[in-house]
Design a protein around this motif. Structure first.
Motif, PDB file in Angstrom:
ATOM      1  N   GLU A 110     -52.867  25.846 -28.539  1.00 51.24           N
ATOM      2  CA  GLU A 110     -52.096  25.281 -27.438  1.00 51.24           C
ATOM      3  C   GLU A 110     -52.187  26.142 -26.182  1.00 51.24           C
ATOM      4  OE1 GLU A 110     -48.395  24.964 -29.453  1.00 51.24           O
ATOM      5  OE2 GLU A 110     -47.899  27.095 -29.267  1.00 51.24           O
ATOM      6  N   ALA A 111     -53.005  27.189 -26.246  1.00 47.88           N
ATOM      7  CA  ALA A 111     -53.261  28.063 -25.097  1.00 47.88           C
ATOM      8  C   ALA A 111     -54.596  28.743 -25.349  1.00 47.88           C
ATOM      9  CB  ALA A 111     -52.149  29.106 -24.940  1.00 47.88           C
ATOM     10  N   ALA A 112     -55.130  29.402 -24.336  1.00 47.60           N
ATOM     11  CA  ALA A 112     -56.376  30.136 -24.524  1.00 47.60           C
ATOM     12  C   ALA A 112     -56.194  31.207 -25.585  1.00 47.60           C
ATOM     13  CB  ALA A 112     -56.807  30.757 -23.205  1.00 47.60           C
ATOM     14  N   GLY A 113     -57.220  31.405 -26.408  1.00 49.02           N
ATOM     15  CA  GLY A 113     -57.125  32.378 -27.494  1.00 49.02           C
ATOM     16  C   GLY A 113     -57.193  33.815 -27.002  1.00 49.02           C
ATOM     17  N   LYS A 114     -56.748  34.714 -27.844  1.00 48.33           N
ATOM     18  CA  LYS A 114     -56.828  36.149 -27.545  1.00 48.33           C
ATOM     19  C   LYS A 114     -58.294  36.538 -27.346  1.00 48.33           C
ATOM     20  CE  LYS A 114     -52.909  36.947 -30.644  1.00 48.33           C
ATOM     21  NZ  LYS A 114     -52.428  37.644 -31.844  1.00 48.33           N
ATOM     22  N   PRO A 115     -58.561  37.481 -26.433  1.00 46.15           N
ATOM     23  CA  PRO A 115     -57.626  38.311 -25.663  1.00 46.15           C
ATOM     24  C   PRO A 115     -57.206  37.732 -24.312  1.00 46.15           C
ATOM     25  CG  PRO A 115     -59.834  39.124 -25.335  1.00 46.15           C
ATOM     26  CD  PRO A 115     -59.955  37.970 -26.296  1.00 46.15           C
ATOM     27  N   ASP A 116     -57.464  36.458 -24.071  1.00 48.81           N
ATOM     28  CA  ASP A 116     -56.983  35.852 -22.836  1.00 48.81           C
ATOM     29  C   ASP A 116     -55.463  36.033 -22.764  1.00 48.81           C
ATOM     30  OD1 ASP A 116     -55.894  33.481 -21.152  1.00 48.81           O
ATOM     31  OD2 ASP A 116     -58.045  33.432 -20.757  1.00 48.81           O
ATOM     32  N   PRO A 117     -54.913  36.348 -21.596  1.00 49.54           N
ATOM     33  CA  PRO A 117     -53.475  36.634 -21.482  1.00 49.54           C
ATOM     34  C   PRO A 117     -52.576  35.405 -21.404  1.00 49.54           C
ATOM     35  CG  PRO A 117     -54.500  36.916 -19.352  1.00 49.54           C
ATOM     36  CD  PRO A 117     -55.622  36.638 -20.325  1.00 49.54           C
ATOM     37  N   GLN A 118     -53.123  34.193 -21.494  1.00 54.05           N
ATOM     38  CA  GLN A 118     -52.318  33.002 -21.237  1.00 54.05           C
ATOM     39  C   GLN A 118     -51.090  32.913 -22.141  1.00 54.05           C
ATOM     40  OE1 GLN A 118     -54.351  29.217 -21.634  1.00 54.05           O
ATOM     41  NE2 GLN A 118     -52.540  28.037 -21.035  1.00 54.05           N
ATOM     42  N   MET A 119     -51.246  33.205 -23.430  1.00 59.60           N
ATOM     43  CA  MET A 119     -50.092  33.100 -24.329  1.00 59.60           C
ATOM     44  C   MET A 119     -48.964  34.025 -23.886  1.00 59.60           C
ATOM     45  SD  MET A 119     -51.377  32.508 -28.263  1.00 59.60           S
ATOM     46  CE  MET A 119     -52.705  33.697 -28.340  1.00 59.60           C
ATOM     47  N   VAL A 120     -49.313  35.263 -23.552  1.00 61.78           N
ATOM     48  CA  VAL A 120     -48.299  36.223 -23.114  1.00 61.78           C
ATOM     49  C   VAL A 120     -47.684  35.791 -21.790  1.00 61.78           C
ATOM     50  CG1 VAL A 120     -47.902  38.596 -22.348  1.00 61.78           C
ATOM     51  CG2 VAL A 120     -49.301  38.148 -24.369  1.00 61.78           C
ATOM     52  N   GLU A 121     -48.495  35.320 -20.885  1.00 67.70           N
ATOM     53  CA  GLU A 121     -47.979  34.892 -19.580  1.00 67.70           C
ATOM     54  C   GLU A 121     -47.004  33.723 -19.732  1.00 67.70           C
ATOM     55  OE1 GLU A 121     -51.924  36.235 -17.006  1.00 67.70           O
ATOM     56  OE2 GLU A 121     -51.646  34.145 -17.615  1.00 67.70           O
ATOM     57  N   GLU A 122     -47.298  32.802 -20.636  1.00 66.31           N
ATOM     58  CA  GLU A 122     -46.385  31.679 -20.846  1.00 66.31           C
ATOM     59  C   GLU A 122     -45.090  32.137 -21.514  1.00 66.31           C
ATOM     60  OE1 GLU A 122     -48.506  28.603 -22.924  1.00 66.31           O
ATOM     61  OE2 GLU A 122     -49.773  28.137 -21.184  1.00 66.31           O
ATOM     62  N   ILE A 123     -45.194  33.108 -22.399  1.00 64.63           N
ATOM     63  CA  ILE A 123     -43.989  33.664 -23.027  1.00 64.63           C
ATOM     64  C   ILE A 123     -43.119  34.359 -21.985  1.00 64.63           C
ATOM     65  CG2 ILE A 123     -43.182  35.478 -24.601  1.00 64.63           C
ATOM     66  CD1 ILE A 123     -45.589  34.719 -26.411  1.00 64.63           C
ATOM     67  N   LEU A 124     -43.736  35.164 -21.131  1.00 70.55           N
ATOM     68  CA  LEU A 124     -42.985  35.855 -20.073  1.00 70.55           C
ATOM     69  C   LEU A 124     -42.277  34.853 -19.168  1.00 70.55           C
ATOM     70  CD1 LEU A 124     -45.620  38.547 -19.032  1.00 70.55           C
ATOM     71  CD2 LEU A 124     -43.514  38.964 -20.310  1.00 70.55           C
ATOM     72  N   ALA A 125     -42.986  33.789 -18.795  1.00 73.77           N
ATOM     73  CA  ALA A 125     -42.390  32.782 -17.911  1.00 73.77           C
ATOM     74  C   ALA A 125     -41.216  32.082 -18.586  1.00 73.77           C
ATOM     75  CB  ALA A 125     -43.451  31.766 -17.488  1.00 73.77           C
ATOM     76  N   HIS A 126     -41.381  31.735 -19.862  1.00 74.77           N
ATOM     77  CA  HIS A 126     -40.308  31.055 -20.587  1.00 74.77           C
ATOM     78  C   HIS A 126     -39.073  31.943 -20.698  1.00 74.77           C
ATOM     79  CE1 HIS A 126     -38.447  28.507 -23.707  1.00 74.77           C
ATOM     80  NE2 HIS A 126     -38.096  29.654 -24.268  1.00 74.77           N
ATOM     81  N   CYS A 127     -39.295  33.220 -20.981  1.00 76.39           N
ATOM     82  CA  CYS A 127     -38.168  34.146 -21.186  1.00 76.39           C
ATOM     83  C   CYS A 127     -37.653  34.745 -19.882  1.00 76.39           C
ATOM     84  CB  CYS A 127     -38.593  35.272 -22.134  1.00 76.39           C
ATOM     85  SG  CYS A 127     -38.961  34.717 -23.813  1.00 76.39           S
ATOM     86  N   ARG A 128     -38.351  34.484 -18.776  1.00 74.18           N
ATOM     87  CA  ARG A 128     -37.967  35.008 -17.461  1.00 74.18           C
ATOM     88  C   ARG A 128     -37.861  36.526 -17.489  1.00 74.18           C
ATOM     89  NH1 ARG A 128     -33.444  30.558 -15.337  1.00 74.18           N
ATOM     90  NH2 ARG A 128     -34.779  28.705 -15.630  1.00 74.18           N
ATOM     91  N   VAL A 129     -38.918  37.129 -18.028  1.00 80.33           N
ATOM     92  CA  VAL A 129     -38.973  38.582 -18.159  1.00 80.33           C
ATOM     93  C   VAL A 129     -40.215  39.082 -17.430  1.00 80.33           C
ATOM     94  CG1 VAL A 129     -39.312  40.487 -19.797  1.00 80.33           C
ATOM     95  CG2 VAL A 129     -37.735  38.631 -20.350  1.00 80.33           C
ATOM     96  N   ALA A 130     -40.055  40.146 -16.648  1.00 83.79           N
ATOM     97  CA  ALA A 130     -41.190  40.743 -15.950  1.00 83.79           C
ATOM     98  C   ALA A 130     -42.101  41.452 -16.944  1.00 83.79           C
ATOM     99  CB  ALA A 130     -40.691  41.730 -14.902  1.00 83.79           C
ATOM    100  N   PRO A 131     -43.399  41.535 -16.676  1.00 84.63           N
ATOM    101  CA  PRO A 131     -44.321  42.176 -17.619  1.00 84.63           C
ATOM    102  C   PRO A 131     -43.912  43.589 -18.025  1.00 84.63           C
ATOM    103  CG  PRO A 131     -45.557  41.014 -15.929  1.00 84.63           C
ATOM    104  CD  PRO A 131     -44.119  40.958 -15.513  1.00 84.63           C
ATOM    105  N   GLU A 132     -43.377  44.355 -17.081  1.00 83.45           N
ATOM    106  CA  GLU A 132     -43.009  45.737 -17.397  1.00 83.45           C
ATOM    107  C   GLU A 132     -41.788  45.833 -18.304  1.00 83.45           C
ATOM    108  OE1 GLU A 132     -41.397  44.822 -13.198  1.00 83.45           O
ATOM    109  OE2 GLU A 132     -43.200  44.412 -14.391  1.00 83.45           O
ATOM    110  N   ARG A 133     -41.111  44.703 -18.559  1.00 82.82           N
ATOM    111  CA  ARG A 133     -39.954  44.702 -19.458  1.00 82.82           C
ATOM    112  C   ARG A 133     -40.288  44.090 -20.823  1.00 82.82           C
ATOM    113  NH1 ARG A 133     -38.644  48.094 -16.652  1.00 82.82           N
ATOM    114  NH2 ARG A 133     -36.926  48.179 -15.156  1.00 82.82           N
TER     115      ARG A 133
END
Length: 228
Positions: free
Chosen positions: A139-162
């Motif tokens: 449902e997203a680009a496979g690893k190591p593409d960052p899409q999964m992490v970026e979508e998780i960050l957006a959903h959780c409203r958390v900055a990458p450094e957190r």
């Protein structure tokens, strides 16, 4: 240490003790199709990739859609047959996740598994509603593409450094780096500590319980800030 708010976990080899099963199933699928076996080390080296990418890495001469689909179907059928009995979670994973949840962390999964495969595993362990968000390779680009992490960050409203990503494969650590997220390498899964360290994780752990110990000082800071 940063005040981490979100912990993103890989599944196979990080939370679930499924590496041996994946290696065996890959060998069985290759044998069924008359393909030469690959070493256990080679198979462990592709764990974390989306299945088609993993197949193409191990068997680059399989180039037609029919060839790749045939291997994928053989692998998937054997994996599902064996997964009627769930791969166990590693020691202290369940209690550790429950503690992280109680401490106020948001929790997520980013996995190379399919949505159907992850849903089955979560249901088997009673964790279907446990995580704030889960993302899968179909449902997203496979690893190591960052899409999964970026979508998780957006959903959780958390900055990458957190956010902190925890995974057992170099694909996990590279995905974290591309997303601007710190990472912890897991040396009890698919790949050894010396390989993981080359990708610059904040820490490499030998047991899941080590993560809570390492985050211990951070937990105190978070509690003081949260209740101050």
């Amino acid at each position: 240490m940063p005040d981490y708010q979100l912990l993103i976990f890989d599944w196979d080899g990080t939370l679930a003790d499924s590496i041996g099963r994946i290696v065996e199933v890959m060998h069985v699928a290759a044998e069924q199709l008359g393909l030469p076996p690959r070493s256990d080390v080679a198979v462990k080296g592709i764990i974390g990739l989306e299945l088609v990418a993993a197949i193409q890495t191990l068997y680059p001469h399989l180039v037609t859609p029919a060839q790749i689909e045939g291997f994928r179907d053989a692998y998937s059928a054997e994996f599902v047959r064996r997964e009627q009995q769930a791969s166990p979670l590693f020691p202290e994973v369940l209690s550790g996740l429950q503690r992280f949840r109680a401490l106020g962390y948001q929790l997520a999964v980013a996995t190379g598994k399919s949505r159907r495969g992850l849903a089955r595993s979560l249901q088997q362990h009673g964790l279907s509603e446990f995580f704030d968000i889960t993302r899968c390779a179909d449902e997203a680009a496979g690893k190591p593409d960052p899409q999964m992490v970026e979508e998780i960050l957006a959903h959780c409203r958390v900055a990458p450094e957190r956010a902190l990503l925890i995974g057992d494969a170099v694909f996990d650590l590279e995905m974290a780096r591309r997303a601007g997220v710190a990472a912890v390498g897991v040396a009890y899964g698919a790949q050894p500590a010396e390989v993981l360290r080359d990708f610059g994780p904040r820490l490499v752990i030998e047991a899941f319980a080590d993560l809570a110990l390492w985050l211990g000082d951070n937990v105190v800071v978070r509690s003081e800030v949260g209740h101050g």
